[in-house]
Design a protein around this motif. Sequence first.
Motif, PDB file in Angstrom:
ATOM      1  N   LEU A   1       0.838  -1.198   0.000  1.00 11.01           N
ATOM      2  CA  LEU A   1       0.000   0.000   0.000  1.00 11.01           C
ATOM      3  C   LEU A   1       0.873   1.248   0.000  1.00 11.01           C
ATOM      4  O   LEU A   1       1.717   1.416   0.882  1.00 11.01           O
ATOM      5  CB  LEU A   1      -0.914  -0.009   1.229  1.00 11.01           C
ATOM      6  N   TRP A   2       0.661   2.121  -0.960  1.00 12.17           N
ATOM      7  CA  TRP A   2       1.456   3.340  -1.137  1.00 12.17           C
ATOM      8  C   TRP A   2       0.796   4.492  -0.393  1.00 12.17           C
ATOM      9  O   TRP A   2      -0.331   4.863  -0.690  1.00 12.17           O
ATOM     10  CB  TRP A   2       1.546   3.658  -2.615  1.00 12.17           C
ATOM     11  N   PHE A   3       1.498   5.057   0.559  1.00  9.15           N
ATOM     12  CA  PHE A   3       1.053   6.230   1.298  1.00  9.15           C
ATOM     13  C   PHE A   3       1.973   7.397   0.971  1.00  9.15           C
ATOM     14  O   PHE A   3       3.087   7.205   0.488  1.00  9.15           O
ATOM     15  CB  PHE A   3       1.082   5.963   2.806  1.00  9.15           C
ATOM     16  N   ASP A   4       1.530   8.589   1.284  1.00  9.53           N
ATOM     17  CA  ASP A   4       2.386   9.767   1.146  1.00  9.53           C
ATOM     18  C   ASP A   4       3.447   9.701   2.244  1.00  9.53           C
ATOM     19  O   ASP A   4       4.609   9.397   1.981  1.00  9.53           O
ATOM     20  CB  ASP A   4       1.539  11.037   1.231  1.00  9.53           C
ATOM     21  N   THR A   5       3.034   9.927   3.481  1.00 11.43           N
ATOM     22  CA  THR A   5       3.965   9.896   4.621  1.00 11.43           C
ATOM     23  C   THR A   5       3.394   9.159   5.821  1.00 11.43           C
ATOM     24  O   THR A   5       4.052   9.101   6.860  1.00 11.43           O
ATOM     25  CB  THR A   5       4.301  11.331   5.078  1.00 11.43           C
ATOM     26  N   GLU A   6       2.183   8.585   5.710  1.00 11.60           N
ATOM     27  CA  GLU A   6       1.515   8.063   6.896  1.00 11.60           C
ATOM     28  C   GLU A   6       1.417   6.545   6.973  1.00 11.60           C
ATOM     29  O   GLU A   6       0.520   6.009   7.622  1.00 11.60           O
ATOM     30  CB  GLU A   6       0.146   8.714   7.048  1.00 11.60           C
ATOM     31  N   ALA A   7       2.346   5.818   6.379  1.00 15.44           N
ATOM     32  CA  ALA A   7       2.290   4.348   6.382  1.00 15.44           C
ATOM     33  C   ALA A   7       2.303   3.775   7.794  1.00 15.44           C
ATOM     34  O   ALA A   7       1.511   2.885   8.112  1.00 15.44           O
ATOM     35  CB  ALA A   7       3.445   3.764   5.563  1.00 15.44           C
ATOM     36  N   GLU A   8       3.169   4.266   8.658  1.00 20.43           N
ATOM     37  CA  GLU A   8       3.235   3.727  10.016  1.00 20.43           C
ATOM     38  C   GLU A   8       1.972   4.081  10.797  1.00 20.43           C
ATOM     39  O   GLU A   8       1.408   3.234  11.498  1.00 20.43           O
ATOM     40  CB  GLU A   8       4.480   4.233  10.751  1.00 20.43           C
ATOM     41  N   GLU A   9       1.515   5.304  10.664  1.00 16.70           N
ATOM     42  CA  GLU A   9       0.278   5.727  11.329  1.00 16.70           C
ATOM     43  C   GLU A   9      -0.891   4.852  10.881  1.00 16.70           C
ATOM     44  O   GLU A   9      -1.690   4.388  11.703  1.00 16.70           O
ATOM     45  CB  GLU A   9       0.001   7.194  10.984  1.00 16.70           C
TER      46      GLU A   9
ATOM     47  N   VAL B   1       4.999  -5.778  12.187  1.00 16.63           N
ATOM     48  CA  VAL B   1       6.055  -6.789  12.135  1.00 16.63           C
ATOM     49  C   VAL B   1       7.433  -6.123  12.106  1.00 16.63           C
ATOM     50  O   VAL B   1       8.335  -6.505  12.843  1.00 16.63           O
ATOM     51  CB  VAL B   1       5.878  -7.708  10.899  1.00 16.63           C
ATOM     52  N   HIS B   2       7.566  -5.102  11.263  1.00 17.50           N
ATOM     53  CA  HIS B   2       8.880  -4.485  11.098  1.00 17.50           C
ATOM     54  C   HIS B   2       8.707  -3.087  10.505  1.00 17.50           C
ATOM     55  O   HIS B   2       7.822  -2.871   9.678  1.00 17.50           O
ATOM     56  CB  HIS B   2       9.747  -5.344  10.177  1.00 17.50           C
TER      57      HIS B   2
ATOM     58  N   VAL C   1       9.225   2.050   5.133  1.00 14.64           N
ATOM     59  CA  VAL C   1       8.353   0.887   4.930  1.00 14.64           C
ATOM     60  C   VAL C   1       7.906   0.333   6.278  1.00 14.64           C
ATOM     61  O   VAL C   1       8.687   0.305   7.238  1.00 14.64           O
ATOM     62  CB  VAL C   1       9.115  -0.221   4.157  1.00 14.64           C
ATOM     63  N   VAL C   2       6.654  -0.119   6.319  1.00 12.36           N
ATOM     64  CA  VAL C   2       6.111  -0.794   7.496  1.00 12.36           C
ATOM     65  C   VAL C   2       5.524  -2.115   7.044  1.00 12.36           C
ATOM     66  O   VAL C   2       4.686  -2.149   6.137  1.00 12.36           O
ATOM     67  CB  VAL C   2       4.994   0.038   8.170  1.00 12.36           C
TER      68      VAL C   2
END
Length: 160
Positions: free
Chosen positions: A12-20, A35-36, A53-54
């Motif tokens: 899944l491609w996010f702008d800056t909020e992948a971890e959130e 996981v990582h 990456v998350v």
Amino acid sequence: MYEFTQKITPNLWFDTEAEEAAKYYCSIFPDSRIVHVVHHGEAGPGEPGTVLVVQFELFGQQFVGINGGPQFKFTEAVSLEVTCESQEEVDRLWEQLGEGGEHGPCGWLKDRYGLSWQITPRRLLELITSPDPAVSDRVMKAMLNMGKLDIAELEAAAQG
């Protein structure tokens, strides 16, 4: 360290909020976890120390979220379908995933990150695959007039 246990993993491609987003999804679904997390290093491409990456799991299904920038946005062309066992589960996920997003027709919604979800009762899937085409047609017609799917209304439509 990354855990590679499945052959195909949605990315899944996010702008800056992948971890959130990953933390948010993990808070909604049981048996879920981060996981990582991989951070940008000195080589970039992003600012060193920021999340690149998350890797996370929802119900044991692996996903990867990447902070790739604003170039690409989610569309309804790809959605995640959640098969629900009860009306309570449909109601909870409809509210939680739709919070800050947009509720749509036929059990579809966009979450606060723009990702599309289908909140689908298992009973709907059973009814629309009925060997009786009249039942399937009545249930389909009822579903097409709903936002959040209502199992009791689908059952009533099946009965005619």
